[in-house]
Design a protein around this motif. Structure first.
Motif, short mmCIF file in Angstrom:
data_model
loop_
_atom_site.label_atom_id
_atom_site.label_comp_id
_atom_site.label_asym_id
_atom_site.label_seq_id
_atom_site.Cartn_x
_atom_site.Cartn_y
_atom_site.Cartn_z
N UNK A 209 36.08 26.02 39.97
CA UNK A 209 36.93 25.95 38.78
C UNK A 209 38.40 26.23 39.08
N UNK A 210 38.72 26.59 40.29
CA UNK A 210 40.10 26.89 40.64
C UNK A 210 40.89 25.60 40.85
N UNK A 211 42.21 25.69 40.69
CA UNK A 211 43.07 24.53 40.89
C UNK A 211 43.35 24.27 42.35
N UNK A 212 43.16 25.26 43.21
CA UNK A 212 43.44 25.12 44.63
C UNK A 212 42.35 25.83 45.42
N UNK A 213 42.14 25.38 46.64
CA UNK A 213 41.21 26.06 47.53
C UNK A 213 41.80 27.40 47.96
N UNK A 214 41.04 28.48 47.79
CA UNK A 214 41.52 29.81 48.15
C UNK A 214 41.08 30.12 49.59
N UNK A 215 41.73 29.46 50.53
CA UNK A 215 41.40 29.63 51.93
C UNK A 215 42.63 30.09 52.70
N UNK A 216 42.40 30.80 53.78
CA UNK A 216 43.51 31.24 54.60
C UNK A 216 44.07 30.05 55.38
N UNK A 217 45.39 29.83 55.29
CA UNK A 217 45.97 28.68 56.00
C UNK A 217 45.67 28.68 57.49
N UNK A 218 45.64 29.87 58.11
CA UNK A 218 45.35 29.93 59.54
C UNK A 218 43.96 29.40 59.88
N UNK A 219 42.98 29.73 59.03
CA UNK A 219 41.62 29.26 59.24
C UNK A 219 41.55 27.74 59.04
N UNK A 220 42.22 27.24 58.00
CA UNK A 220 42.22 25.80 57.74
C UNK A 220 42.93 25.07 58.87
#
Length: 302
Positions: free
Chosen positions: A175-186
């Motif tokens: 339901x979030x508007x953006x993925x809540x992921x760490x940029x370093x991991x992505x």
């Protein structure tokens, strides 16, 4: 604005509302009186910035239209039922009718953007017949994406194939508007999965920034659409259109064999393989991608 995009005249950005009410973010550059219009269509979880590294290498005299597909970048979310390749093709047709109502067109699509071009040809044959003067398929596939193994053999590959539908359902429920992921991991994952040999930091960061701007539920719904995509029928309508098929030899998402299927269906297409390159050819090989697209634009302008 990226360093790459500053090397060209600034884009004019605006909103375009589709017939179902979805608002798309559009960026246009180049002169309005250009004899040919080039439309660039990005892929899954990316947006119009996919082409930032390609844009400076294009002829500044050509009009270029880029936009964010629904569910991506600055465009509206893809509501349930609208996250289909067919809807993307209709979006493109409506955008062309409004913003480029006349004159020859060259269309270039990366990944899901290339799939959109195939379905456009199937659903809007008159547009292809009357207007399309060139088509570029950049790191894309005409089908069998539901059998994707990401290049892993045996049990691991079969596990990847089974996991993809689960990932699509998981994303679609968010339901979030953006993925809540760490940029370093992505960044680490993107470097290994979608790039080939020795990608630059700026290129990887560009892909990560776009992915983190995509709407998660829309991304999940489009992942299902990609898995069911079958584009060979649309390719038949493009047989007489000057075309180029560009493929990275280390592409895990749309493997070289998938690109070869497209090339085989287009007897007059140029098939170009890039050793050491992965899926993100607009970032990894921007000069070469621009050169091949520019050749189609020059041909269309004759």
């Amino acid at each position: 604005m990226t360093t790459a995009s500053r090397l060209r005249n600034p884009s004019i950005e605006h909103r375009f509302v589709e017939s179902d009410g979805a608002a798309l973010h559009v960026a246009e550059s180049g002169p309005d009186d250009s004899s040919v219009t080039l439309v660039l269509v990005h892929g899954w979880t990316q947006d119009h910035r996919t082409w930032d590294f390609v844009l400076p290498h294009l002829d500044p005299g050509v009009r270029v239209l880029r936009y964010d597909l629904r569910g991506h970048g600055g465009s509206a979310h893809a509501r349930p039922g609208s996250a289909t390749i067919s809807r993307l093709a209709d979006d493109l047709a409506e955008l062309i009718a409004e913003r480029v109502p006349s004159g020859p067109l060259v269309l270039a699509g990366h990944s899901m953007g290339g799939m959109t071009l195939m379905v456009l040809a199937e659903r809007h044959p008159a547009l292809v017949r009357d207007r399309l003067a060139g088509a570029a398929f950049v790191a894309t596939s005409s089908g069998d994406m539901d059998q994707l193994t990401l290049g892993f053999p045996g049990l691991v590959g079969r596990g990847v194939t089974r996991f993809e539908p689960r990932l699509a359902r998981l994303l679609a429920r968010l339901r979030s508007d953006r993925l809540r992921l760490r940029p370093g991991m992505v960044r680490s994952g993107a470097r290994r999965l979608v790039f080939g040999d020795r990608p630059g930091r700026a290129q990887v960061d560009s892909v990560v920034e776009q992915l983190l701007s995509a709407h998660p539920a829309s991304a999940g719904r489009f992942l299902d659409a990609i898995a069911s995509h079958r584009g060979v029928g649309g390719l038949g309508a493009l047989c007489d259109v000057p075309s180029v098929v560009l493929a990275g030899e280390k592409d895990r998402l749309c493997p070289l064999a998938h690109a070869k299927v497209i090339a085989d269906e287009l007897p007059h297409a140029e098939f170009v393989r890039f050793p050491g390159a992965g899926h993100m050819l607009p970032q990894e090989r921007p000069f070469e991608v621009a050169r091949r697209i520019s050749a189609l634009v020059r041909l269309a302008a004759r």
